[in-house]
Each structure stands twice: as structure tokens, then as C-alpha cells.
Design an enzyme around this catalytic site. Structure first.
Site, PDB file in Angstrom:
ATOM      1  CG  ASP A   1      35.393  38.218  40.379  1.00 34.10           C
ATOM      2  OD1 ASP A   1      35.101  39.226  41.039  1.00 34.10           O
ATOM      3  OD2 ASP A   1      36.542  37.970  39.967  1.00 34.10           O
ATOM      4  CE  LYS A   2      35.786  44.714  36.162  1.00 33.76           C
ATOM      5  NZ  LYS A   2      37.046  44.615  35.366  1.00 33.76           N
ATOM      6  CB  THR A   3      38.980  41.349  37.697  1.00 36.53           C
ATOM      7  OG1 THR A   3      38.423  42.660  37.723  1.00 36.53           O
ATOM      8  CG2 THR A   3      40.421  41.410  37.266  1.00 36.53           C
TER       9      THR A   3
ATOM     10  CB  THR B   1      33.382  44.336  39.486  1.00 33.18           C
ATOM     11  OG1 THR B   1      34.706  44.860  39.343  1.00 33.18           O
ATOM     12  CG2 THR B   1      32.384  45.458  39.227  1.00 33.18           C
ATOM     13  N   GLY B   2      34.768  44.957  42.209  1.00 27.12           N
ATOM     14  CA  GLY B   2      35.209  46.022  43.105  1.00 27.12           C
ATOM     15  C   GLY B   2      35.466  47.312  42.363  1.00 27.12           C
TER      16      GLY B   2
ATOM     17  CE  LYS C   1      34.517  40.191  44.690  1.00 25.15           C
ATOM     18  NZ  LYS C   1      35.501  39.587  43.779  1.00 25.15           N
TER      19      LYS C   1
ATOM     20  CG  ASP D   1      39.883  34.765  39.051  1.00 20.33           C
ATOM     21  OD1 ASP D   1      39.201  35.572  39.719  1.00 20.33           O
ATOM     22  OD2 ASP D   1      40.845  35.105  38.348  1.00 20.33           O
TER      23      ASP D   1
ATOM     24  CG  ASP E   1      36.176  35.693  43.491  1.00 18.99           C
ATOM     25  OD1 ASP E   1      35.598  36.753  43.760  1.00 18.99           O
ATOM     26  OD2 ASP E   1      36.938  35.547  42.518  1.00 18.99           O
TER      27      ASP E   1
END
Length: 647
Positions: free
Chosen positions: A349-351, A502-503, A530, A549, A553
């Protein structure tokens, strides 16, 4: 073989139980050995005989059997009740046959009693189990080590005075004083003071972490040179340390597929040993006297005890989860650790995982070279009255570079666009390109081109306008963690693909993927989609590790072959994952995979040894080399059996 519930062969056992029983049984075994024919033949020494000596041997053997050996019989009862006959069943069969056969010989005649063999067998078995319990206890030492991290007392500041209280007396909102070198008693927030805190015992991070007012601190960590006043926010079972202890305990009590395999192997080995023991008894009854035949059968039952199989997996797993806890990640489920070695692709997950989830200055775009600090000074000064995340990023960057702020008057927030203020009687605006267009700001041609290029790479642009002229712009972006690039490179070196989800918009996702060299990315993914992306990768035949996180997720973490939660993330994400990273450091993912491979290799080595040992040991105990005069006494079989699990 399917078992309805978990069975713990060590239930009700402790180090002291086996230790005490061993020493008592050893003391009682000495006179039995002295009166044995074997001792007298070997040493050529005859102890004084007296009337009823054989009955003394029976009494001593009975005490050893019921005091020292009863623990094996009760454990065997639990094994049979759980439909998992194993090592305790074999031991109980062996000592029961030896005892009741000897008693029958004593009172009814017809053979030779096995009292000294029985005594030494039980004594050596107690010694072996004592050492085994020490090994298991040592492997689970992580929980004890973690519990020792907390101090016994704390200095609470109450009514302006400092008083020493026990940890049980601490309450939320209490303020405690932690002196230099002291341990922090509970989770909290620094209220006053600055210091460097050593968090290596919790996070595995060797470098001390700077703490100041507002910083969060963790129970059990060690304060550096400064004094800290800390407001307690969590106590008891709510603390981070208590959560770590729960996860370690859960991991050590959970089972893996390999452990199920070893349990099943131990079950079948027990069946084979019973059949082999019965066959041995029948054959030797036809070839020799009853005492010799019983001796052979007891030796077979003892040497086949699947101690090595029983310990091959759980001991290694306990050690590996302990090592994991010491190195910054927590194994919540052993199945997760086992799955890690087979991962083909890691989906981040990016963020909050690859990035910090907070804005930072990517670059300052200026018309005139050398004017970057002036542009930042105007932007930070106008934003000093704002609480927007972008404003905070600009102010923090200015402070970091030692830039003083202008005096600002008539501050005004322009919703959805930016901010406005007066500096030295001149109007200064800081905001989006749409704000600049609305106000008719004048752009130098090179500046407009640079702003357009930065925007295409997913940067958030804030233009600095003074008296209607664009002085420059500040490009902001979600800050990529310094560790992320190294993490991706390490995984690539291990032959593992990387992906990102990512969104965010396509341009933002593309920029992060290019910066880090990520193989695949999914942009504009809604939270409920996701887990679908995880399935997409799995349908291509890939075994997926998902790292995240956030609450959104959780479904993806559950869907993945391996779910890894960032420790600073939400409780929902942590509960959905099999492994938790204490630090927000993606480099630890490679450590998980390496530990998984090493753990698997060690388990397979142990299983190979345990199986190979029994293939050789059972025929030897049964008397396959009898023609060469080689026999194994039951006590010697017990020694070999103990050595099998020690190795």
C-alpha cells in the site's frame, strides 16, 4: 488424522516437577543398581546381602514407579483421551510392562525381575524431560525478557511533588518523571524535556530516537541523558509492550503445517513402535526367556519415543518467533512465517507504507537561480497562520533551513484555493494554480513550463504570488520513506517482484513507482477493490504478500497469502495480518522472508534427523544384531532417545 482440539503434551509440567522427581529417583536408584547382577559382574564387587533384600528392591522400585513415573502415566492418559498417542504413551507402556512383569516374577516366580532397569529407565527419562523443559522454556524466554523491561516502580508527580509508586498504582493522565538512564514505565506523551530514547529492545532500531514535547514514548524503553516528564496515556494491558507479549505468546502457541506433519508422524511412529514392541516380544519369547523378551520390548518402546519429532518443529518455531521479536517484527501466526519463504510478489500500500503519509517539499521552482530561499520564506510566512498540512510542510522546511519568517498582517484563508496576507504592505498569495489563474498572476515562460512538468509527475503545486507576479512555486508530494528504495532493491535481489496499490491518481502512482523501481502498480483503487487486486495477482499464479497499515487494507491483508501490517497502523490492519512490523521500515520484509527460509531449513533438518534416527534405532533395540552379541538395555535406549532430541 484429524484432532478436534489442541493438545499440549507439557500441560501441568514444569522444570521443578521433573527436577525434583529426577533427584529423588536417582537417589533411590543407587541401591537398586548396587544390588543388581550387572553391577556386581562389571565391578566384581558384592554388596552385603540380607534377608528380604529383593523386597527392598521391590519397595524402592515401587516408589520410583509411582512417584517418578506417574507423571508419564497421567500424560499418557491425556494423550489417549485426545486421540494422540505419542511419546508419553510409549514411555508409560514401557515402564508399566517392566514394573508389573517384575512384580509378577517376584511374587509368582518364573523369571528375572527388571527392577534396576525400571529404576534407571525412569530416572533417565525424568532427566531427559527436565532438559527438554529447560530447552522449551529457554526458547520461550522472549516473554520473560519482555516482562523484565518494565521497572518495578515509577516516580509520579502529584500535587507538585515527586513520589515513588508501584506500576499498579499508575493511572491514565498521571505525570511521571523519568531520570537519565531510567526505564519508561508506561506508554505516554512527553510533556516536558528533551532526550534521546533507546527503543532497540522494542523496535530493533539501534539508533536512539530523539524525544521532545509531544513525542510518544513506549513502556520499557530506556531514557538517555535528559530528564523527561511523561503524561501516561496507556497502562497495563493497553500498552504497546503488553500487545507485543500477547502476539509473541499467540505465535508460540499456534501451529504450522509442518508441526501438524510432525505431530502426525509422531502418531504413526507410536503405532509402529507398539506393533514393533509386540512383535519383538513374541519373537524373543519363542527364542529366549521371558525376562529377556520383556527387556527387548521395553527397549523398543523407549527408543522409539518420538521426542525428536515432537520437538523438531515447535522448538525451532519458538526460537524463530523470539528472534523475530528481537529484530523488529512480530509473528502473529506461524503459518504466516511458514508462507513467507514462498512469496513471489510483495504488494505495498503506498500511503503510510512506502511513503510517510505526510506532505513534504519535493522542490522549489524559481525563475531566478538562488531565489529558492526567498520563495520559501514568503510561502512559510503567509502559511504561519494556517493549520493546513501543506502549510505545515512549508513551515517545517523553512525552520529546518534556518529561515526566519516575515511579519504577517491581515491573514486570510481562501477555502479550497490557498491563503493571502500582507507582508511589508504588499499582498502575497500562496495557493493552487487555479488561484493564480483567478487572480491573473503573471508567469514567466520558463516558470509555467516547470510547473506544468511537475504537475504531470503528480506533485501538488503551490504558487507564490507577490503583487500579482508569480515569484515561483513550491512542489509538494507525499514523502517517500528513505528506506523504501533500499527495500525494493533488496527484494529484487532476492528474485521477488514488487507492486504498489493506491487510491491516488495515475500520475502520482507512476511517479512513486518510477522513483522506487516498482514493477507493477495499481492507481485509483477504491478501498473495497484492494482485495480484488490481490486476487488478480493470485489468479496469475503468484503468491502474494500484502503490506498495509489502514482500515481499508484489512480485506486485502486477509486475502493475501501473507498479510504484513505496519505496526504504527490501525488495530484493524494488525488484527488482519499474520506478521506485524514494529517499525515503519519496509526493509524488514526481506528479514521476514530470510527468517522464514532459515526456519524451514532447520525444521526439515530436524525432521530428517528424527526420522532417520528411528529407522536405525528401532531394529537395533529389537535385537537385530543379537547374533553379534549387541543388545541395548532399556536404560541405554533411554539415553539414546534423549540424545536424539538434544541433537
Amino acid at each position: 488424522m484429524r484432532v478436534s482440539k489442541e493438545f499440549n503434551k507439557h500441560a501441568g509440567h514444569s522444570l521443578n516437577i521433573f527436577k525434583t522427581k529426577f533427584w529423588v529417583s536417582l537417589a533411590l536408584s543407587i541401591p537398586l543398581i548396587l544390588y543388581s547382577d550387572v553391577f556386581q559382574e562389571i565391578f566384581g564387587y558384592t554388596v552385603p546381602r540380607f534377608s528380604g533384600a529383593i523386597y527392598l528392591q521391590f519397595i524402592l522400585a515401587s516408589i520410583i514407579f509411582f512417584y517418578g513415573g506417574w507423571v508419564f502415566i497421567t500424560s499418557a492418559y491425556r494423550e489417549i483421551k485426545a486421540k494422540l498417542p505419542g511419546m508419553m504413551t510409549l514411555i508409560s507402556l514401557a515402564i508399566s510392562v517392566a514394573y508389573f512383569y517384575s512384580a509378577a516374577v517376584l511374587f509368582f516366580g518364573g523369571g528375572e525381575a527388571l527392577f534396576w532397569e525400571l529404576a534407571t529407565l525412569i530416572t533417565i527419562m525424568l532427566l531427559g524431560h527436565w532438559l527438554e523443559m529447560r530447552a522449551v522454556s529457554g526458547a520461550q524466554s522472549a516473554l520473560r525478557e519482555l516482562s523484565r523491561l518494565l521497572p518495578d516502580q515509577a516516580e509520579a508527580v502529584r500535587n507538585g511533588k515527586t513520589e515513588t509508586v508501584s506500576l499498579a498504582e499508575l493511572q491514565k493522565s498521571d505525570v511521571v518523571l523519568v531520570r537519565p538512564g531510567g526505564r519508561i514505565p508506561a506508554d505516554g506523551t512527553v510533556q516536558d524535556g528533551t532526550s534521546d530514547v533507546n527503543e532497540s529492545v522494542i523496535t530493533g532500531e539501534s539508533k536512539p530516537v530523539s524525544k521532545k514535547e509531544g513525542s510518544a514514548v513506549i513502556a520499557g524503553t530506556i531514557n538517555g541523558d535528559g530528564s523527561l516528564k511523561i503524561m501516561i496515556t496507556k497502562i497495563g494491558d493497553e500498552t504497546f509492550l503488553a500487545g507485543v507479549m500477547r502476539l509473541v505468546a499467540e505465535a508460540q502457541s499456534s501451529k504450522s503445517r509442518l508441526q501438524a506433519l510432525s505431530d502426525q508422524a509422531a502418531f504413526y511412529l507410536t503405532i509402529i513402535a507398539v506393533i514393533a514392541g509386540g512383535t519383538t516380544l513374541a519373537i524373543w519369547l519363542a527364542l529366549a526367556d521371558a525376562a529377556f523378551a520383556v527387556n527387548r520390548m521395553v527397549a523398543v518402546l523407549v527408543i522409539a519415543c518420538p521426542h525428536a519429532l515432537g520437538l523438531a518443529i515447535p522448538l525451532v518455531a519458538s526460537i524463530s518467533t523470539t528472534k523475530a521479536a528481537r529484530n523488529g517484527f512480530l509473528v502473529k501466526q506461524r503459518l504466516a512465517l511458514e508462507a513467507a519463504r514462498n512469496i513471489d510478489i510483495v504488494l505495498f500500500d503506498k500511503t503510510g507504507t512506502l511513503t510517510k503519509g505526510e506532505f513534504g517539499i519535493d522542490r522549489i521552482i524559481s525563475v531566478l537561480p538562488g531565489s529558492e530561499n526567498e520563495i520559501l520564506r514568503y510561502a512559510a510566512s503567509v502559511n504561519s497562520h494556517s493549520e493546513h498540512p501543506l502549510a505545515n510542510a512549508m513551515m517545517e522546511e523553512a525552520k529546518k533551513n534556518g529561515i526566519d519568517f516575515f511579519e504577517v498582517k491581515n491573514f486570510q484563508r481562501i477555502p479550497g484555493r490557498g491563503v493571502r496576507a500582507e507582508i511589508g504592505g504588499e499582498e502575497v498569495l500562496v495557493g493552487s494554480t487555479s488561484l493564480a489563474e483567478e487572480r491573473g498572476a503573471v508567469f514567466a515562460e520558463p516558470l509555467a513550463e516547470k510547473i506544468t512538468a511537475a504537475a504531470k509527475h503528480g506533485k501538488t503545486i503551490n504558487v507564490v504570488i507577490k503583487n500579482g507576479e508569480a515569484l515561483g512555486a513550491i512542489a509538494l508530494a507525499d514523502v517517500i520513506r528513505a528506506e523504501s528504495l533500499e527495500a525494493v532493491n533488496i527484494l529484487r535481489g532476492m528474485g521477488i517482484e514488487t507492486a504498489m496499490i493506491t487510491g491516488d491518481a495515475e500520475d502520482v502512482a507512476n511517479w512513486v513507482a518510477e522513483e522506487l523501481g516498482i514493477d507493477t502498480y495499481f492507481a485509483r483503487v477504491l478501498p473495497d477493490q484492494k482485495s480484488v487486486k490481490v486476487k488478480t495477482l493470485q489468479e496469475k499464479g503468484k503468491r502474494v504478500a500484502m503490506v498495509g497499515d489502514g482500515v481499508n487494507d484489512a480485506p486485502a491483508l486477509t486475502q493475501a497469502d501473507l498479510g504484513i501490517a505496519i505496526g504504527a497502523g490501525t488495530n484493524v490492519a494488525i488484527e488482519s495480518a499474520g506478521i506485524i512490523l514494529v517499525r515503519n521500515d519496509p526493509r524488514d520484509i526481506a528479514k521476514i522472508i530470510r527468517l522464514s527460509s532459515l526456519t524451514y531449513a532447520k525444521m526439515m533438518q530436524n525432521l530428517f534427523w528424527a526420522t532417520g534416527y528411528n529407522v536405525i534405532a528401532i531394529p537395533l533395540a529389537a535385537g537385530v544384531l543379537a547374533s553379534k552379541g549387541i543388545f541395548l538395555q532399556p536404560a541405554l535406549s533411554a539415553v539414546f532417545m534423549s540424545l536424539s532430541w538434544l541433537i
